[in-house]
Design an enzyme around this catalytic site. Structure first.
Site, short mmCIF file in Angstrom:
data_model
loop_
_atom_site.label_atom_id
_atom_site.label_comp_id
_atom_site.label_asym_id
_atom_site.label_seq_id
_atom_site.Cartn_x
_atom_site.Cartn_y
_atom_site.Cartn_z
CD GLN B 36 -3.03 -0.96 0.20
OE1 GLN B 36 -3.37 0.15 -0.21
NE2 GLN B 36 -3.57 -2.09 -0.25
NE ARG B 45 -2.21 4.58 -6.66
CZ ARG B 45 -2.66 4.50 -5.41
NH1 ARG B 45 -2.19 5.32 -4.48
NH2 ARG B 45 -3.59 3.63 -5.09
N GLY B 69 -12.32 -0.93 -3.63
CA GLY B 69 -10.94 -1.37 -3.39
C GLY B 69 -10.19 -0.29 -2.63
CD GLU B 91 -8.84 -3.82 0.22
OE1 GLU B 91 -8.91 -2.87 -0.60
OE2 GLU B 91 -8.21 -4.88 -0.03
CD GLU B 120 -16.82 -8.66 -7.93
OE1 GLU B 120 -16.37 -8.58 -6.75
OE2 GLU B 120 -16.22 -8.18 -8.90
CD GLU B 134 -4.74 3.01 -8.56
OE1 GLU B 134 -3.75 2.76 -7.84
OE2 GLU B 134 -5.10 2.25 -9.50
CD GLU B 143 -3.37 -5.48 -10.47
OE1 GLU B 143 -4.19 -5.26 -9.53
OE2 GLU B 143 -2.33 -4.82 -10.65
#
Lengths: 374, 374
Positions: B36, B45, B69, B91, B120, B134, B143
């Site tokens: 992280q 970023r 996320g 997350e 989901e 992001e 990914e």
């Protein structure tokens, strides 16, 4: 076979293993020829198994053999060349296809049958006289592949059958190593960087992340200071007496016997003055046959520190921070405990409890440290 | 977020994903604070998202936000600081616990609710005005995290809602790079070593492994020559015109639209003389709001080759072996196709089909090469 990959997810020693995760974490490296070649290029390993087979042909001639985790097929091929009547070569990954190709190219397809699948699931048409396998991971038990060999033995070895190897031992000794300083520096560098990161994140982005310093430092400590490392030690880095912490008779051991390794032993630091940086762990295996049907020539494969005969297994090193300066012969009373990780039964957790006493009666505080074999 | 880990097992784009394998292969790196921190230390970023939010507070003030996320929670925290009424920070990994801690330490627990789970599967109590995420991997789509953002949008974005970022583009350009030679040398070294290994295995151990030369060389070629590499290119390594190969409107795109990236484009190699080593791929994303509710200040985050503003994404480079010497301005007609790997929907397969024409009417053979984004 020592494999450097590891993962996070997986089964516990008592619960079911998530097969998808187990494959992603463990089996997948073995599907690569490059990895097989690494193991096939380990001359000490190869010589030991080669000699174990060909100097003990009486165990193979006209017999049936099971090779657990055949990989490229090498042990199965040698077994056939030593005169086996039939060899079952079981391999869980697609490497089995290469093993089949290799068997055919060496004209042994009438003797060696390659079977793709796990030992726990496949069926053989008959019981066997010999189970041969190269199942050893770093510090012997990492990867827990021996569970599959025990399963194979219980299902498929005749009552008169022989295990190759027949015995295994785990060793521990106190050591010195510059690697310990490296890891300490890496950890301190990571923490220095963290504090700079905290400042920047507060100054530029208005978020105070200092509350994460504790978990970050724990994560970094685990990674740099509490995880065992691979090393290929020179014998002069072993600073005291080595002790056997586990002895395994491959004919009789159960999975329960290897769920944990618990040992109390003494060691004398006799190479003084020195820095006591921690411990190294390694193993040896032996090919002795069985009591009623012994080897004609006993072979040993050792992964002890060696100037010239290092193996791809190296040793596993467990560092204490800071190291201890030792000026005179010093006695260590050590309690060792190794258990399987709850998150992944193929990885281990280790605890060292060390009481230190010196002839000069100086009493030092005991050392208690936990480590992870990842 | 670009992550260097990858794995072998996983779901296909049409079949169910093995959750255990998906976790072991993909999610697990994101559970580490060190990882992280790497992303949080990427100033380009961070600046882009920070500015996108704080220069467009009208999108956040009094609004509801979903951070897909959330990782450490940074975007959720900024959304709250920009005035959001409520932020749901989702997350999938245990990093969610650190996000919760961080939210509390920054006194935003009344606004930001951290939810551990996958997009989901989790449920929210209401639809949201903004989805911020992001989600970008190497070359944008590695990914396949965007699938989860699309799922979030279809389930939870109000009809008037805004996506942050709102648009994304993929770019390709011809390049030169010394890395190509390195990889060629690595491959040739591996093959030289293999032939020595073959001899030793035959001489010492009586097994002819030459039948494995073909699969070994294919494995090594795939690894060294056919797998895209991470690189942080300098603009002077871009030797011709760059082309957009994909444009995405994050408000309307479907998963079906991104299962494959197919594009035919032209590029002129104009920096001559040079060595045409292959192609680089990168992406940019934009924060434009939506037609009826636009950004007050449009922000762009680009990962194009840059002397000073490189990002942790770098670019993905695809090398041809051998490189082509180019002496005069040369036209390339390129067909590009990127699809998801059958073994793992988070990894990609890429095909370049290149027709080369020169003003001097010299006709060169077309180049057709397949690559893997691992």
């Amino acid at each position: 076979m020592g494999s450097r990959t590891n993962g996070v997810a997986g089964g516990s020693s008592s619960g079911p293993v998530d097969k998808g995760a187990d494959f992603a974490n463990y089996f997948c490296t073995y599907g690569f020829l490059y990895h097989q070649k690494e193991m096939l290029s380990d001359r000490v390993r190869m010589d030991a198994y080669y000699n174990a087979v060909f100097k003990n042909k009486h165990h193979f001639q006209g017999k049936t053999v099971l090779d657990v985790g055949t990989g490229s097929g090498i042990l199965a091929i040698w077994s056939a060349q030593a005169g086996a009547r039939k060899v079952y070569a079981v391999e869980a990954t697609k490497m089995s296809e290469h093993a089949r190709t290799l068997v055919r190219a060496n004209n042994l397809q009438d003797i060696v049958e390659v079977i793709e699948g796990s030992m726990e699931e496949i069926d053989l048409p008959e019981k066997v006289d010999v189970i041969i396998s190269e199942w050893m991971g770093y510090f012997l038990l990492r990867e827990s592949m021996f569970d599959s060999v025990i399963c194979a033995r219980d299902r498929w070895l005749k009552p008169t059958g022989v295990m190759y190897p027949s015995h295994a031992r785990m060793w521990v000794a106190p050591i010195r190593s510059g690697l310990a300083d490296q890891k300490k520096n890496d950890y301190e560098g990571a923490m220095d960087d963290w504090y700079g990161f905290l400042e920047d994140t507060k100054d530029y982005y208005g978020v105070d992340m200092s509350v994460l310093t504790k978990p970050f430092s724990e994560e970094q400590q685990k990674y740099y200071l509490q995880t065992s490392l691979w090393s290929n030690l020179h014998p002069n880095q072993v600073i005291g007496t080595a002790a056997v912490i586990k002895e395994i008779d491959c004919l009789t051991v159960s999975v329960n016997d290897i769920l944990q390794v618990k040992s109390s032993f003494s060691s004398v630091i006799n190479m003084v003055p020195t820095r006591f940086c921690g411990f190294a762990g390694w193993f040896d295996v032996h090919f002795r046959g069985r009591g009623e049907d012994p080897a004609q020539q006993e072979i040993e494969l050792t992964t002890a520190p060696s100037p010239n005969n290092g193996t791809h297994w190296g040793q596993q090193v467990f560092f204490f921070h800071p190291p201890l300066h030792v000026d005179e012969e010093t006695n260590l009373n050590v309690s060792f405990l190794m258990t399987r990780s709850k998150e992944n039964h193929r990885l281990m957790e280790v605890e060292f409890d060390v009481k230190i006493s010196k002839p000069s009666d100086k009493v030092l505080p005991p050392i208690n440290k936990k480590f992870y074999i990842e």
